[in-house]
Design an enzyme around this catalytic site. Sequence first.
Site, PDB file in Angstrom:
ATOM      1  N   ARG A  14      19.001   3.411  -6.264  1.00 33.41           N
ATOM      2  CA  ARG A  14      17.412   3.235  -6.070  1.00 33.41           C
ATOM      3  C   ARG A  14      16.818   2.208  -7.151  1.00 33.41           C
ATOM      4  NH1 ARG A  14      13.771   1.770  -2.493  1.00 33.41           N
ATOM      5  NH2 ARG A  14      11.503   2.589  -2.710  1.00 33.41           N
TER       6      ARG A  14
ATOM      7  N   ASP B 263       4.292   1.710   3.361  1.00 34.91           N
ATOM      8  CA  ASP B 263       5.783   1.171   3.036  1.00 34.91           C
ATOM      9  C   ASP B 263       6.661   2.107   3.709  1.00 34.91           C
ATOM     10  OD1 ASP B 263       7.701   0.348   0.862  1.00 34.91           O
ATOM     11  OD2 ASP B 263       7.854   2.587   0.413  1.00 34.91           O
TER      12      ASP B 263
END
Length: 225
Positions: free
Chosen positions: A47, A16
């Site tokens: 986030r 990722d």
Amino acid sequence: MPTPDILIGARAVVFDAYGTLLDVHSAVQRHAGSVGPDAKPLSDTWRQKQLEYSWVLSLCGRYTAFWTLTERALDYALARHPNVDPSLRPALLEAYRRLDAYPEVPATLDALRTQGLKTAILSNGDTAMLEMAVSSAALHDHLDAVLSVDPAGVFKTSPRAYDLALERLGVDRREIVFVSSNRWDVAGAAAYGFTPVWVNRTRQPEEYPDLAPVQVIDSLGALLR
């Protein structure tokens, strides 16, 4: 250097990007003096909402570029934290385009390739966003592929997103070690059939017990031990 157990039988290590190779909080940290005491909660909210929007759209059967979600999430975060000067928005977005890589990233990628493994990114980031991030962090020369979920039209943890790694790298799913700092992404990789590794830098509690990582590490360098 002997091959660590987790890498035996692997042909590729797929990472990722955001939160794993790239520090998502470095954008706000770069402007922490101007943001003020709400810097950490602003970054956390930004986030959280960025990810939440991707999950909701995927469940609705819809897709929007991850950069658009990043902008929308920052707008929410600024509204949620009104003590932060909203005129910082352009600077924060520009900083997010050029996030810092964690310091151990280049050496770890090079060491994996030295062992004959392919290295790749598989990210929710859209193609243009990823290109700028990887170039800014000077990671292109350390990677065999940089894959956005754009062609799948759906975010991780959809199996269609993880399919992209098999198609591009030409390996079986059991030959991929998948590394993420996001526990939900590790769960998705486990369900898909990758060998999942969780980078738990901040010592978060375990969750998703039925979709566990094969290994938990505190930094990417631990992959090599």
